[in-house]
Structures are given as structure tokens and as C-alpha cells.
Scaffold this motif. Structure first.
Motif, PDB file in Angstrom:
ATOM      1  N   THR A 167       1.439  12.336   1.475  1.00  0.00           N
ATOM      2  CA  THR A 167       1.777  10.918   1.459  1.00  0.00           C
ATOM      3  C   THR A 167       0.541  10.061   1.718  1.00  0.00           C
ATOM      4  N   VAL A 218      -4.075  -0.237   7.215  1.00  0.00           N
ATOM      5  CA  VAL A 218      -2.940   0.110   6.352  1.00  0.00           C
ATOM      6  C   VAL A 218      -2.648   1.603   6.446  1.00  0.00           C
ATOM      7  N   LEU A 260       8.825   8.870  11.578  1.00  0.00           N
ATOM      8  CA  LEU A 260      10.016   9.282  10.834  1.00  0.00           C
ATOM      9  C   LEU A 260      10.178  10.803  10.872  1.00  0.00           C
ATOM     10  N   MET A 261       9.036  11.513  10.672  1.00  0.00           N
ATOM     11  CA  MET A 261       9.077  12.961  10.673  1.00  0.00           C
ATOM     12  C   MET A 261       9.589  13.491  12.011  1.00  0.00           C
ATOM     13  N   TYR A 275      -1.664   9.990  -1.267  1.00  0.00           N
ATOM     14  CA  TYR A 275      -1.113   9.099  -2.287  1.00  0.00           C
ATOM     15  C   TYR A 275      -1.395   7.644  -1.948  1.00  0.00           C
ATOM     16  N   VAL A 276      -1.144   7.266  -0.688  1.00  0.00           N
ATOM     17  CA  VAL A 276      -1.348   5.876  -0.280  1.00  0.00           C
ATOM     18  C   VAL A 276      -2.811   5.484  -0.447  1.00  0.00           C
ATOM     19  N   THR A 328       5.082   7.284   8.928  1.00  0.00           N
ATOM     20  CA  THR A 328       5.452   8.611   8.437  1.00  0.00           C
ATOM     21  C   THR A 328       5.619   9.584   9.600  1.00  0.00           C
ATOM     22  N   ILE A 373       3.932  17.212   3.804  1.00  0.00           N
ATOM     23  CA  ILE A 373       4.498  15.942   3.345  1.00  0.00           C
ATOM     24  C   ILE A 373       3.662  14.781   3.862  1.00  0.00           C
ATOM     25  N   SER A 415      13.762  12.833   6.630  1.00  0.00           N
ATOM     26  CA  SER A 415      13.665  13.021   8.074  1.00  0.00           C
ATOM     27  C   SER A 415      14.917  12.536   8.778  1.00  0.00           C
ATOM     28  N   TRP A 453      -9.675  -3.469   5.564  1.00  0.00           N
ATOM     29  CA  TRP A 453      -8.222  -3.610   5.699  1.00  0.00           C
ATOM     30  C   TRP A 453      -7.505  -2.311   5.345  1.00  0.00           C
ATOM     31  N   VAL A 500      -3.504   4.933  -4.162  1.00  0.00           N
ATOM     32  CA  VAL A 500      -2.933   3.690  -4.667  1.00  0.00           C
ATOM     33  C   VAL A 500      -3.753   2.493  -4.178  1.00  0.00           C
ATOM     34  N   SER A 501      -4.119   2.513  -2.893  1.00  0.00           N
ATOM     35  CA  SER A 501      -4.892   1.391  -2.351  1.00  0.00           C
ATOM     36  C   SER A 501      -6.242   1.285  -3.035  1.00  0.00           C
ATOM     37  N   VAL A 549      -1.159   2.460   9.824  1.00  0.00           N
ATOM     38  CA  VAL A 549       0.255   2.094   9.946  1.00  0.00           C
ATOM     39  C   VAL A 549       1.122   3.057   9.139  1.00  0.00           C
ATOM     40  N   VAL A 550       0.654   3.396   7.934  1.00  0.00           N
ATOM     41  CA  VAL A 550       1.426   4.337   7.116  1.00  0.00           C
ATOM     42  C   VAL A 550       1.545   5.681   7.822  1.00  0.00           C
ATOM     43  N   LEU A 572       7.775   7.102  -2.128  1.00  0.00           N
ATOM     44  CA  LEU A 572       7.359   7.999  -1.058  1.00  0.00           C
ATOM     45  C   LEU A 572       8.062   7.643   0.233  1.00  0.00           C
ATOM     46  N   GLY A 587       0.813  -1.212   0.000  1.00  0.00           N
ATOM     47  CA  GLY A 587       0.000   0.000   0.000  1.00  0.00           C
ATOM     48  C   GLY A 587       0.846   1.261   0.000  1.00  0.00           C
ATOM     49  N   PHE A 588       2.098   1.140   0.446  1.00  0.00           N
ATOM     50  CA  PHE A 588       2.977   2.295   0.605  1.00  0.00           C
ATOM     51  C   PHE A 588       3.847   2.419  -0.641  1.00  0.00           C
TER      52      PHE A 588
END
Lengths: 330, 333
Positions: free
Chosen positions: B304, B15, B26-27, B307-308, B23, B300, A169, B11, B311-312, B18-19, A161, A156-157
Motif C-alpha cells: 500500500t 502524507v 486499521l491492520m 502504491y501511495v 493503514t 499489505i 481489517s 509534503w 501515485v504521489s 499519515v497513510v 486501496l 494521495g491515498f
């Protein structure tokens, strides 16, 4: 006499048969591979780029960091007069950039990063992916469930990206500073891509463990680790190699895209550094002068295209050689 | 079957969660806050930083910031509950003062329709390139398979090999240099995106990979179908060649082609930000790249997630389509 002749003929024929019989499947695959012209061409190009990358310090005609004052923005040597009115100089075959650095030398040095990015993470990915895939496929259960859920999230990711976010980061942490940012790039590439390899190996292991030879091995008491290593792995190796050969160009493209966005390797001015610049960052530099000096962009772009094409040819060749049934499939 | 799709749709939420979590962590692993990052511009002094942190809720513990982002929190300045991601609120932008991320992405300029928003521009570009890829790719594949080993077959095989292996941004560089800087057919930076001419290059470059892939897949799948018994039967009973091709071959050959639409759409969405940046296209992708260089973290993060989600959804709808057009697929077993 005639009988004798027939006898020798028979022996010769048997010898030939014997020789044929002793060709292992790997030898046959090798034979198919070297008969594939595109794949051979790919290998030749890859080997030459590897050679250039290793001996960049000898092959580059100039120091890639040296600023040639008054000789900035030169067009390639075969161009008489460029759009900005400068004349080509035979000393700088591909011309110079905005700061007067030799483009050819910088491109030669850039090949180091692309080659390294192609091979280093792929090796790690193959090892980790194969290990996890074998475990998941052979034992099933919790390992398997975990792997499948993980791949669902990863699919999914969008890869790019994740790379962008991770590189942005973490670039000011120690992880991002290590090896001028290259280590973090390898790390990010490996973390995303091992899952795909693991999934393929898992599928192979799942179908192979149903086969009679595995059952036979198990019935005579061969240990699980031996079954995986001696019986499953050699039979799954073909698809693993093919997958690996398609991973490499993907890595190189990703590095170039990230370099183009100003991420990944930080171009350095340290003359002792092994990795000085990458094709991606060269394209980023060239982007600003696309109208006046398209050569700045063209040289690294052609290199990326050539390397990627070579790896794709090799990958196609390997797939046809290792799995002839797949021939001609998309 | 509906149970399967309900499960798939449900589901989506874990997802996305978690994304968002990955993200977000990390940020926040990045040293420093959003205010002291930009060394090139004027620095924000400590007092102002404190006020800004309080205003954006950055002084709270991390878990609270995350729940505030996903579900919402009581604002410290107005004491009202501000709904988070679950209501489609992507939060304020750290760089573009006074506007939220969803404003930047979805709000068209004054007096223009939705298609003039950043998201609208990107959506239009993606759809045009998808149409370009399908309209050219599928017929090319069919034709190559029917005239196997002809000159046209080899030509389209070569073009699709090149299209699959050469990355789109390298292709963009070649195209810009050929058509814009050398031939001057289009300008590198078009004056207005209302002209149809300006869209040709970005759409063609973006769609080229998909076009190549569609051609290859259609050809392979047509060749597979050509050898089937029912094709021989159809010919043997004297059906006209057109009917054999259109009714018997195409209907079956195009089923696998539908499967690539999902990954293709995803590729068009994520590939777009490089292409948009190269062509200075006023879409979501370029806004994303700008946000990257300005370290606009909320922008950002929000883009993101968007986008995810896209796509899903693309993958999901293609799976759904696949089940509808191919009755042989049974998901329950």
C-alpha cells in the motif's frame, strides 16, 4: 373586427410570453434533460433495475438459494449443448451455477446490492459534503484549512486501496458483521468520497459569496445560516447534483470490484435475508469456470456494464441540462 | 517555483506518514494476530505463537511497533538496530517465511534482470498500456476535432464513452471471453510471459480507460483551440494548413492533456491489481491480492505504501511538467 383580432392576438402572444417567463431555471433544465435521448434511456434503465431490485422476490423465477441436484452447470436455455456436454433447460433461462442454483434469479437478487450501494452512501455523502463544503467556503479560516489538508492526504491515498484495507481489517469486528458486511462497505465508501463533494461545494461557495446578492442579503442583516441555506445552496445545487450522479456509478463499480475480490457483502444462505448476493460475488463465483461456462461471468458483467452506462448517460445529460456552458466538454 | 516544488516534495512525507498510520491502525484493529487467522491451514500452537510474536516484535506496545516499523528498533534476538521504513525496509513477510516484503516485490528470480521482478513486471505492463493509450488516444482526439461531426468523430466518441463508463475489470471479462475462450487467439493463462502475444490483452484492457479519456480530452481541447483568434490569424496570413495544425493548434491543445497523465498513471497503477489477477500476471498487483487473501499484513502494508508513493510521485511530476510546458502558469502568485 380587425382591431379586435389584433387585440386577441396580442393577448395570446402576451400569454405565451407570460408562460415562457414563468418557467423556472429548473423547469428549463428539465426540458433540456428530457430532450436528451441517451439520458432518457439511462433513466428508463435505472428505473427498471430499481423495479427489479425492489421486487426481486416476486420477479425471480426460482429461489436463488435452492440447489437443483443433477441440474448443475446447465448452459443458458438457448444453447443446445455446452462445452461440458450439458443441455440447456427452458426452466433455467440463464442456466445454473456449479451448485445448480438458477443464475437468472441470483442476478436478479444481485441488483439489490448494486442499487443500494449506488444510492445509500451517495445520499450520506451529499449531505455531509455539502454541509462541510458550505461551512468551509463561507467561513474560510480553520474549517477551510482543515478541509484542504485532509483532501491533500486523501488524494494521495488511492481509494480502492483504502477500501480493501478497511474491509479486510474490520470484517471480523461487529462493524464488519453488521448487515452482512454491507454497512462497513457503505461506511468506507462514504468516508472517502464526501471530501470530493465538499471540495466542489467549497469552490462554489467561495465564488458565490463574492456576488452582489449575497452582499445585499448580508447588508440587510440576514443571518449567516439563512444566507447559506437560502442564497448559496440553491445556486450551488446544479454542480452538486451533477457530482452526485457521477458518484453513483463509481460506487457501483467499487462494490463490484470489491465483491470480485471477495470483500464487501458476504453471500448468505439465509433465505430470509434481503441481500443475498451481489454481482461482484457472482463474478467471483463465475471466474473459476470461465472456459467451460462463460455465461456465469457474462450475466453479472453485462448487468454491471448496463447500470454503469445508464448512470453515466444520466450524469452527462444532467450536466448538459444544468450547465449548458459545459456542453461538449470532456 | 522551486520553493513550491520543494514544499510539495516535503509534503510527501507527512502524507506517507499519515497513510502508514491509518493503514497500521486499521491492520491492528482487526481481532486476533497474524498467526491465528488462517482457519483452513494448520493452526500455530500457543508456544510457537509467543516465539513468533517476540521474533517479529509483536509483543511490544503498539506505539513501539509503529515506530519500529517506520524508523526502526533494536532487534530482540540479535541486539542489533534494524532500520525501518525510512531506510526502505518494509519488514518481513508474515506468510512467505524468510523473505522480506521488499524481496518479494523487487527481487528478480535468479539469473534474471530487474524487469523480471514483480515490480518490474507491473512497471512494464503499466508503461506499455500508457504508451498504447497515448499513441492511439491523442491522434484519435485530434482527428475527431479536425473532422468534427464526421462518421469517424461519432465512432470515436462512442468508443470513448464506452471506455470511460465500463469498468476495466468488466471489460477484461468481455475480452477474455471473446478473444481467449471463444476465438482462442490467446490462451487464458499464457505459458510464458516472454511472448509478446500474451501482453496484448492485459495491456489493452488496462489502457482502455485512459485511451478513452485521452481521446475525449484531446478532442475537447482541440475544439477550444480551433476557435481562437490566433488560429484565424495564422490562416489569414497564409500559413500552410499543416503548420497551423502542428505548430499552432497542437502545442496549445495538448497542454490540458498532460494534466490527465498523473491521474492516468495512478489509475494504471491501482487498476492493475484487478487486471493482473484476472490474467494471472506475475506482477506486484497479483502479489497484493494474494496477500489480501492470505492476510499477510506486513505485505499489505508495505505494498500500500509503495502504491501511495508511486501515485504521489506521478502527480508531482505531472504538475512539474505542466509548469514547464505552459509558461502562462505562475505558481507564486
Amino acid at each position: 373586427m380587425a382591431v379586435d383580432n389584433m387585440k386577441t392576438n396580442k393577448v395570446v402572444a402576451l400569454n405565451a410570453l407570460e408562460k415562457r417567463r414563468f418557467r423556472t431555471p429548473w423547469q428549463e433544465a428539465w426540458g433540456r434533460l428530457i430532450r436528451n435521448k441517451a439520458a432518457v434511456l439511462g433513466v428508463v434503465l435505472i428505473v427498471s433495475f430499481l423495479f427489479i431490485a425492489v421486487f426481486a422476490n416476486v420477479l425471480a423465477p426460482h429461489n436463488p438459494l435452492q440447489l437443483n441436484s443433477g441440474k448443475d452447470f446447465l448452459p443458458p436455455s438457448w444453447i443446445e449443448t455446452s462445452a461440458s456436454g450439458k443441455h440447456g433447460d427452458p426452466e433455467f433461462i440463464l442456466g445454473t451455477d456449479t451448485l445448480g442454483r438458477d443464475v437468472l434469479s441470483r442476478v436478479v437478487y444481485g441488483s439489490r446490492v448494486s442499487m443500494m450501494v449506488g444510492f445509500a452512501p451517495t445520499l450520506i455523502i451529499m449531505l455531509v459534503g455539502t454541509f462541510v463544503g458550505l461551512m468551509a467556503g463561507y467561513y474560510g479560516g480553520r474549517w477551510d484549512n482543515f478541509l484542504m489538508r485532509l483532501t491533500d492526504v486523501m488524494y494521495g491515498f488511492p481509494d480502492l486501496l483504502f477500501f480493501i484495507i478497511a474491509l479486510i481489517s474490520l470484517r471480523d469486528t461487529w462493524l464488519g458483521q453488521f448487515m452482512n458486511g454491507l454497512f462497513l462497505l457503505f461506511f468506507a465508501l462514504a468516508i472517502i468520497n464526501w471530501v470530493g463533494v465538499a471540495r466542489i461545494v467549497r469552490g462554489q461557495a467561495l465564488s458565490l459569496k463574492q456576488k452582489e446578492f449575497v452582499e445585499a442579503a448580508r447588508s440587510i442583516g440576514v443571518k449567516d445560516s439563512q444566507i447559506m441555506l437560502r442564497h448559496l445552496l440553491p445556486n450551488a445545487l446544479g454542480p452538486i447534483i451533477v457530482q452526485g450522479s457521477f458518484l453513483i456509478p463509481g460506487m457501483i463499480i467499487t462494490e463490484a470490484v470489491l465483491g470480485y475480490l471477495g470483500l464487501g457483502l458476504k453471500p448468505t444462505t439465509n433465505p430470509d435475508a434481503f441481500f443475498i448476493t451481489s454481482w461482484g460475488s457472482l463474478m467471483l463465483d463465475g471466474q473459476t469456470s470461465i472456459n467451460a461456462q462463460p455465461y456465469l461471468l457474462l450475466a453479472p458483467a453485462i448487468c454491471v456494464a448496463l447500470v454503469v452506462l445508464s448512470f453515466t448517460f444520466l450524469g452527462d445529460g444532467l450536466r448538459d441540462a444544468l450547465d449548458p456552458r459545459m456542453r461538449g466538454r470532456a | 517555483m522551486s520553493a513550491y516544488f520543494i514544499r510539495r516534495i516535503l509534503w510527501l512525507f507527512p502524507v506517507l506518514f499519515v497513510v502508514a498510520l491509518i493503514t497500521f491502525s486499521l491492520m491492528h484493529a482487526a481481532p486476533g494476530g497474524p498467526w491465528d487467522r488462517d482457519l483452513s491451514s494448520r493452526q500455530v500452537d500457543a508456544g510457537t505463537q509467543k516465539v513468533l510474536n517476540a521474533y517479529y516484535g509483536l509483543d511490544k506496545p503498539l506505539w513501539r511497533q509503529f515506530t519500529a516499523y517506520v524508523f526502526g528498533d533494536v532487534s530482540s534476538t540479535t541486539d542489533k538496530f534494524v532500520c525501518g521504513l525510512v531506510c526502505g525496509n518494509l519488514g518481513p513477510s508474515y506468510r512467505v517465511r524468510g523473505s522480506t516484503v521488499q524481496d518479494i516485490l523487487f527481487k528478480p528470480p535468479k539469473g534474471k534482470g530487474f524487469e523480471y521482478s514483480r515490480f518490474g513486471y507491473s512497471l512494464r505492463l503499466g508503461l506499455i498500456s500508457l504508451v498504447f493509450a497515448i499513441v492511439l488516444g491523442i491522434p484519435a482526439g485530434i482527428f475527431s476535432a479536425l473532422k468534427q461531426n464526421s462518421l469517424i468523430d461519432y465512432l470515436s466518441g462512442f468508443i470513448s464513452s464506452v471506455g470511460i463508463s465500463i469498468p476495466s475489470f468488466v471489460m477484461a471479462i468481455f475480452m477474455i471471453i471473446i478473444f481467449a475462450t471463444t476465438l482462442h487467439w490467446v490462451s487464458v493463462v499464457p505459458k510464458s510471459w516472454d511472448e509478446a502475444k500474451a501482453w496484448v490483452l492485459p495491456a489493452a484492457v488496462l489502457g482502455f480507460g485512459t485511451l478513452a479519456f485521452a481521446t475525449r480530452l484531446t478532442r475537447a481541447s482541440m475544439l477550444e483551440v480551433l476557435r481562437q483568434d490566433y488560429i484565424r490569424t495564422a490562416r489569414a496570413k497564409g500559413l500552410h494548413e499543416n503548420i497551423v495544425v502542428w505548430r499552432h493548434m497542437l502545442r496549445n491543445a495538448l497542454i490540458p492533456v498532460v494534466t490527465i497523465l498523473g491521474p492516468a498513471l495512478a489509475g494504471l497503477v491501482t487498476g492493475s491489481f484487478i487486471i493482473e489477477t484476472m490474467f494471472s500476471f506475475p506482477g506486484m498487483g497479483r502479489a497484493y491480492v494474494t496477500a489480501i487473501s492470505q492476510r499477510d499484513y506486513s505485505m499489505i502494508l508495505g505494498t500500500t505504501l509503495l502504491y501511495v508513493l508511486m501515485v504521489s510521485l506521478a502527480n508531482l511530476s505531472v504538475d512539474f511538467l505542466y509548469v514547464i510546458i505552459d509558461p502562462r502558469i505562475r505558481l507564486e502568485e
